[in-house]
Scaffold this motif. Sequence first.
Motif, short mmCIF file in Angstrom:
data_model
loop_
_atom_site.label_atom_id
_atom_site.label_comp_id
_atom_site.label_asym_id
_atom_site.label_seq_id
_atom_site.Cartn_x
_atom_site.Cartn_y
_atom_site.Cartn_z
N UNK A 148 10.61 0.40 4.09
CA UNK A 148 11.40 0.01 2.92
C UNK A 148 10.72 -1.05 2.06
N UNK A 149 9.57 -1.49 2.47
CA UNK A 149 8.88 -2.55 1.74
C UNK A 149 7.67 -2.01 1.01
N UNK A 150 7.29 -2.71 -0.07
CA UNK A 150 6.11 -2.38 -0.84
C UNK A 150 4.97 -3.31 -0.46
N UNK A 151 3.77 -2.77 -0.29
CA UNK A 151 2.60 -3.57 0.03
C UNK A 151 1.51 -3.31 -1.02
N UNK A 152 0.79 -4.37 -1.36
CA UNK A 152 -0.25 -4.28 -2.37
C UNK A 152 -1.61 -4.37 -1.70
N UNK A 153 -2.52 -3.42 -1.94
CA UNK A 153 -3.86 -3.48 -1.32
C UNK A 153 -4.67 -4.64 -1.90
N UNK A 154 -5.38 -5.33 -1.03
CA UNK A 154 -6.06 -6.56 -1.42
C UNK A 154 -7.31 -6.29 -2.27
N UNK A 155 -8.10 -5.29 -1.89
CA UNK A 155 -9.35 -5.06 -2.62
C UNK A 155 -9.13 -4.72 -4.09
N UNK A 156 -8.23 -3.77 -4.44
CA UNK A 156 -7.96 -3.53 -5.86
C UNK A 156 -7.38 -4.76 -6.56
N UNK A 157 -6.60 -5.56 -5.84
CA UNK A 157 -6.05 -6.78 -6.44
C UNK A 157 -7.17 -7.76 -6.76
N UNK A 158 -8.13 -7.91 -5.86
CA UNK A 158 -9.29 -8.76 -6.13
C UNK A 158 -10.07 -8.24 -7.34
N UNK A 159 -10.23 -6.93 -7.42
CA UNK A 159 -10.97 -6.33 -8.53
C UNK A 159 -10.26 -6.62 -9.85
N UNK A 160 -8.93 -6.48 -9.87
CA UNK A 160 -8.18 -6.73 -11.10
C UNK A 160 -8.27 -8.20 -11.52
N UNK A 161 -8.24 -9.09 -10.54
CA UNK A 161 -8.29 -10.53 -10.84
C UNK A 161 -9.72 -11.04 -11.02
N UNK A 162 -10.69 -10.11 -10.98
CA UNK A 162 -12.10 -10.45 -11.17
C UNK A 162 -12.59 -11.46 -10.12
#
Length: 338
Positions: free
Chosen positions: A293-307
């Motif tokens: 029931x929970x949403x999880x965000x992948x770390x590697x794409x998040x790092x890529x988006x945040x440069x």
Amino acid sequence: MSDAFACVKQYVFRTCKDEQICVHAGDVRHCEIMYHPTYERLLNKAIMLDGEPKPTRLWESMVAMGRLHDMRGDDTWRMIVLDCVMSSLQGWSLRISRDLYVDLSDVRSDMFEAGLATWTETVRGIAPRLVPAIMRKTAIRAAYQGATVQTRETAFERPEDFLDEEDHPEMPGPKASSLIHGANIRDPAVVEQLRGERNGALFHKNNCMDAVSRFHEEIRAGRRPDITARAAKAPMLARSNLFGPSHYYYISDFLPPFIGMPAAAEALGIPESAAYHMVRRGTFPCPPTRMGRSLRVPVRPLMHYMEIPDVIVHPDDVENGAAHASGLARRIRDPRRV
């Protein structure tokens, strides 16, 4: 000659084989859900009895996996989504071919091309759960239009021909220049060493060197071959003569593969409610995946988006940087120490 539907199905089954498929995290080792079906069972569950994809959580997770793997330059999940959608169009393709006297392979090629184009066009601004139904309707409309004007598009023979690599570039490599502010260092070996020491100092600042040290012990003991093999092949490693050259790893390898939505929203500097609103609208920067029931965000794409550069480091450099930062911290606390 096989038509487009058959080629895609063969490609997906050859890729997935009889292995367990994780639609939540993409890797059963990182998933909190215990049940993972084979691809054949996943396909049967996704298609439904009437052959029409519904906006379910399963489809939402599948599309999210496809978007995440596209960012990495991996077409596996994109092809899985397309195969599931095309499997629901088997009857439609036969009907159009029979009623309009059009070759079946041409009909299915038109459908697949339209589905793939829709996948690309809906990457932003469309909620993941709605994408399969849009792909299906677009494919049916394109097949009717193609049959009406008697277009004859040649069916593809290889799944690789379906993919436009320019539309899905791979993530850029580590940006070493962003880590060396104000310096004009040209020796790659020095740059590589400084990169590791800077990250070691950062780990020390965040009080996580104990966990980093345990991680390094596993690498040196050979218990992380998948991680070190991925890093050691990178062409940017400058010190091949370093003791233990196979011990290199990416910074993201130490981090958890997924984080919760509250932590992701905090990292992005937005309210948590705004983050959930962006997910519903399909505009969240990194498509999250659903675990239960929970949403999880992948770390590697998040790092890529945040440069944030996902750089390659060596354990020795990281530990040297942390030791230096630790010694500097002690001197500041006790001015009498030299």
